[in-house]
Scaffold this motif. Sequence first.
Motif, mmCIF file in Angstrom:
data_model
loop_
_atom_site.group_PDB
_atom_site.id
_atom_site.type_symbol
_atom_site.label_atom_id
_atom_site.label_comp_id
_atom_site.label_asym_id
_atom_site.label_seq_id
_atom_site.Cartn_x
_atom_site.Cartn_y
_atom_site.Cartn_z
ATOM 1 N N VAL A 145 -10.240 -2.900 -9.118
ATOM 2 C CA VAL A 145 -9.223 -1.809 -8.834
ATOM 3 C C VAL A 145 -7.889 -2.450 -9.234
ATOM 4 C CG1 VAL A 145 -8.448 0.219 -7.923
ATOM 5 C CG2 VAL A 145 -10.504 -0.340 -7.477
ATOM 6 N N PRO A 146 -7.526 -2.090 -10.697
ATOM 7 C CA PRO A 146 -6.214 -2.606 -11.156
ATOM 8 C C PRO A 146 -4.999 -1.876 -10.749
ATOM 9 C CG PRO A 146 -7.251 -1.450 -13.004
ATOM 10 C CD PRO A 146 -8.081 -1.108 -11.824
ATOM 11 N N PHE A 147 -4.247 -2.868 -10.232
ATOM 12 C CA PHE A 147 -2.837 -2.323 -9.801
ATOM 13 C C PHE A 147 -1.608 -2.732 -10.531
ATOM 14 C CE2 PHE A 147 -5.200 -1.324 -5.954
ATOM 15 C CZ PHE A 147 -5.062 -0.006 -5.826
ATOM 16 N N ARG A 148 -0.711 -2.035 -11.139
ATOM 17 C CA ARG A 148 -0.012 -2.495 -11.868
ATOM 18 C C ARG A 148 1.364 -2.742 -11.009
ATOM 19 N NH1 ARG A 148 0.371 1.060 -15.461
ATOM 20 N NH2 ARG A 148 1.997 2.326 -14.905
ATOM 21 N N GLY A 149 1.970 -3.901 -11.467
ATOM 22 C CA GLY A 149 3.434 -4.194 -10.661
ATOM 23 C C GLY A 149 4.341 -4.229 -11.737
ATOM 24 N N GLU A 150 5.371 -3.465 -11.706
ATOM 25 C CA GLU A 150 6.406 -3.432 -12.577
ATOM 26 C C GLU A 150 7.646 -4.017 -12.068
ATOM 27 O OE1 GLU A 150 5.245 1.121 -14.058
ATOM 28 O OE2 GLU A 150 6.306 0.839 -12.415
ATOM 29 N N TYR A 151 8.347 -4.725 -13.163
ATOM 30 C CA TYR A 151 9.511 -5.463 -12.649
ATOM 31 C C TYR A 151 10.743 -5.071 -13.576
ATOM 32 C CZ TYR A 151 6.288 -9.194 -10.765
ATOM 33 O OH TYR A 151 5.494 -9.763 -10.089
ATOM 34 N N TYR A 152 11.888 -5.288 -12.931
ATOM 35 C CA TYR A 152 13.355 -5.348 -13.690
ATOM 36 C C TYR A 152 13.690 -6.770 -13.591
ATOM 37 C CZ TYR A 152 13.500 -0.150 -13.629
ATOM 38 O OH TYR A 152 13.168 1.259 -13.832
ATOM 39 N N ASN A 208 6.610 -2.977 -7.754
ATOM 40 C CA ASN A 208 6.029 -2.122 -7.370
ATOM 41 C C ASN A 208 4.245 -2.164 -7.200
ATOM 42 O OD1 ASN A 208 5.607 -1.322 -9.730
ATOM 43 N ND2 ASN A 208 6.778 0.566 -9.642
ATOM 44 N N ALA A 209 3.735 -1.343 -6.946
ATOM 45 C CA ALA A 209 2.382 -1.296 -7.167
ATOM 46 C C ALA A 209 1.727 0.296 -7.369
ATOM 47 C CB ALA A 209 1.652 -1.851 -5.797
ATOM 48 N N VAL A 210 1.372 0.415 -8.556
ATOM 49 C CA VAL A 210 0.834 1.648 -8.851
ATOM 50 C C VAL A 210 -0.611 1.414 -9.740
ATOM 51 C CG1 VAL A 210 3.091 2.728 -9.385
ATOM 52 C CG2 VAL A 210 1.849 1.537 -11.288
ATOM 53 N N PRO A 211 -1.449 2.373 -9.498
ATOM 54 C CA PRO A 211 -2.777 2.248 -10.263
ATOM 55 C C PRO A 211 -2.622 2.190 -11.798
ATOM 56 C CG PRO A 211 -2.785 4.219 -8.702
ATOM 57 C CD PRO A 211 -1.288 3.830 -8.761
ATOM 58 N N ALA A 212 -3.007 1.178 -12.358
ATOM 59 C CA ALA A 212 -3.248 0.945 -13.654
ATOM 60 C C ALA A 212 -4.491 1.842 -14.359
ATOM 61 C CB ALA A 212 -3.306 -0.501 -14.153
ATOM 62 N N LEU A 213 -4.202 2.380 -15.721
ATOM 63 C CA LEU A 213 -5.160 3.066 -16.234
ATOM 64 C C LEU A 213 -6.249 2.453 -17.039
ATOM 65 C CD1 LEU A 213 -3.010 6.293 -16.967
ATOM 66 C CD2 LEU A 213 -4.375 5.819 -15.200
ATOM 67 N N ALA A 214 -5.923 1.070 -17.165
ATOM 68 C CA ALA A 214 -6.812 0.315 -17.651
ATOM 69 C C ALA A 214 -6.872 -1.111 -16.989
ATOM 70 C CB ALA A 214 -6.411 -0.165 -19.188
ATOM 71 N N ARG A 215 -7.605 -1.783 -17.299
ATOM 72 C CA ARG A 215 -7.772 -3.433 -16.585
ATOM 73 C C ARG A 215 -6.537 -3.936 -17.109
ATOM 74 N NH1 ARG A 215 -13.143 -5.246 -13.702
ATOM 75 N NH2 ARG A 215 -14.289 -2.853 -13.452
ATOM 76 N N GLY A 261 5.081 7.116 -2.872
ATOM 77 C CA GLY A 261 6.298 6.117 -3.184
ATOM 78 C C GLY A 261 6.536 5.178 -4.209
ATOM 79 N N GLU A 262 5.484 4.764 -4.232
ATOM 80 C CA GLU A 262 5.094 3.605 -5.314
ATOM 81 C C GLU A 262 5.412 4.189 -6.650
ATOM 82 O OE1 GLU A 262 4.533 -0.281 -4.775
ATOM 83 O OE2 GLU A 262 5.957 0.998 -3.438
ATOM 84 N N LEU A 263 4.458 5.549 -6.983
ATOM 85 C CA LEU A 263 4.773 6.359 -8.068
ATOM 86 C C LEU A 263 6.144 6.747 -8.480
ATOM 87 C CD1 LEU A 263 1.324 8.274 -7.806
ATOM 88 C CD2 LEU A 263 1.970 6.533 -9.616
ATOM 89 N N ARG A 264 6.713 7.096 -7.469
ATOM 90 C CA ARG A 264 8.001 7.472 -7.367
ATOM 91 C C ARG A 264 9.240 6.326 -8.032
ATOM 92 N NH1 ARG A 264 12.338 7.729 -3.447
ATOM 93 N NH2 ARG A 264 14.114 9.075 -4.075
ATOM 94 N N ARG A 265 8.651 5.193 -7.459
ATOM 95 C CA ARG A 265 9.347 4.001 -7.981
ATOM 96 C C ARG A 265 9.172 3.697 -9.523
ATOM 97 N NH1 ARG A 265 9.698 3.210 -2.443
ATOM 98 N NH2 ARG A 265 7.446 2.428 -2.306
ATOM 99 N N SER A 266 8.026 4.061 -9.803
ATOM 100 C CA SER A 266 7.651 3.701 -11.073
ATOM 101 C C SER A 266 8.210 4.667 -12.317
ATOM 102 C CB SER A 266 6.172 3.926 -11.442
ATOM 103 O OG SER A 266 5.758 3.683 -12.778
ATOM 104 N N VAL A 267 8.367 5.892 -11.970
ATOM 105 C CA VAL A 267 8.829 6.994 -12.903
ATOM 106 C C VAL A 267 10.234 7.112 -12.611
ATOM 107 C CG1 VAL A 267 6.703 8.053 -12.905
ATOM 108 C CG2 VAL A 267 8.305 8.835 -11.420
ATOM 109 N N SER A 268 10.895 6.655 -11.731
ATOM 110 C CA SER A 268 12.427 6.818 -11.219
ATOM 111 C C SER A 268 13.090 5.664 -11.088
ATOM 112 C CB SER A 268 12.478 7.669 -10.154
ATOM 113 O OG SER A 268 13.978 7.689 -9.653
ATOM 114 N N LYS A 269 13.767 5.169 -12.152
ATOM 115 C CA LYS A 269 14.800 3.833 -12.004
ATOM 116 C C LYS A 269 15.646 4.159 -10.529
ATOM 117 C CE LYS A 269 17.785 1.002 -14.572
ATOM 118 N NZ LYS A 269 18.562 0.760 -15.691
ATOM 119 N N GLY A 270 16.124 5.350 -10.529
ATOM 120 C CA GLY A 270 17.009 5.702 -9.232
ATOM 121 C C GLY A 270 16.313 5.292 -7.907
#
Length: 406
Positions: free
Chosen positions: A227-234, A274-281, A316-325
């Motif tokens: 199950v792929p989880f995307r980790g987003e970085y700044y 963060n850790a959000v579900p990815a929609l592809a591997r 909470g993880e999804l919120r951090r994905s869509v909101s830079k704040g």
Amino acid sequence: MVQVRAGAYDCDVLVIGGGIVGLSTAYAITRATPGTRVIVLEKEPGPARHQTGRNSGVIHSGIYYRPGSLKAQYAVRGAAEMVKFCAEYGIAHAVTGKLIVATEREELPRLHGLVQRGRENGIPVRELGPSQITEYEPEVRGLAAIHVGTTGVCDFVGVARELARASGAEIRYGARVVRVDRRPERGVAVLTAGGDVVRARVLVNCAGLHCDEVARLTGDEPEVRIVPFRGEYYELARPELVRGLVYPVPDPAFPFLGVHLTRGIDGGVHIGPNAVPALAREGYGWGVVRPRELAGTLAWPGSWAIARRHWRYGAGELRRSVSKGAFLEAVRRLLPGVEAGDLVRAPAGVRAQAVLRDGTLVDDFLIREGARAVHVLNAPSPAATASLPIGREVGRRVLEMLAAAG
């Protein structure tokens, strides 16, 4: 249908996957038994294009992992070996140490638990009060912290390239596997998307994000799904705010370490993931959707069990994905002086997380065997740190199979 013909082998061992674990396996096999013919098939045009090359570059100490687990054993051993390997081959690296910082009172028992776990795993740990934190990181604030001296950073892509060279294996890039024919009495034959057929005595599956699919191609049921989880970085626009590595106290219910600050070997500071579900591997952004892969994830009962069990955390993880704040809010827990303009989007990574049917996230490295095959079915972080010991263990099993096959 590709077929195996007795006596017509192209190699002794065929490794699928040119990430750091697959290349470490090739390296271990040729070092242990010189003359063993190894071919590595990698679908990308170069090595380490996914998990290996899309992380924060940290050499983990092993402090987080259950004593006696493969992660604990291999991370502690692997950290020392990785530093030695980098020094031997001139690969950029540094042993920086890191802080794990508690910012809320309810985190203090967990922080103390990490101290105990570190000692059980043989890792030197120093406990710090608030004033001592600023000795290491003047801009970081917390109630208490621990300093782990054996943590470091390195260029894992450079390590992978050197493993490929030093192994002496034949590395074939742009070779995506589409079919496997296994005959236990004869060996395996693999067909690539380009029409090439490679025949081997033993197959090693180090396909990372696709390892469960490759296992099924061989006829083995892995009993897990990736199950792929995307980790987003700044990236931090003012890297001078952070001297080294700063982590929050992780939640033991999850395999993710939380948003942390990492000064890399290039001097830049990464913040995340963060850790959000990815929609592809290989879904490195919300715009990357592969319907077949997404349908496979949704069809696995474990995916729904995770959603039911951890929906609050996931929200909470999804919120951090869509909101830079919201992401900034998480960073400010550790680094109060950071501003919104300091956060610059950086490339994301995807974690290949094995999940059981009941929704349990596989916590340890998972290596399973089939007839003429060894499958590495769960090797997310700290697999890059632990890659040399993992490669030796997989190599040991492969060489036993070769000996048994005569």
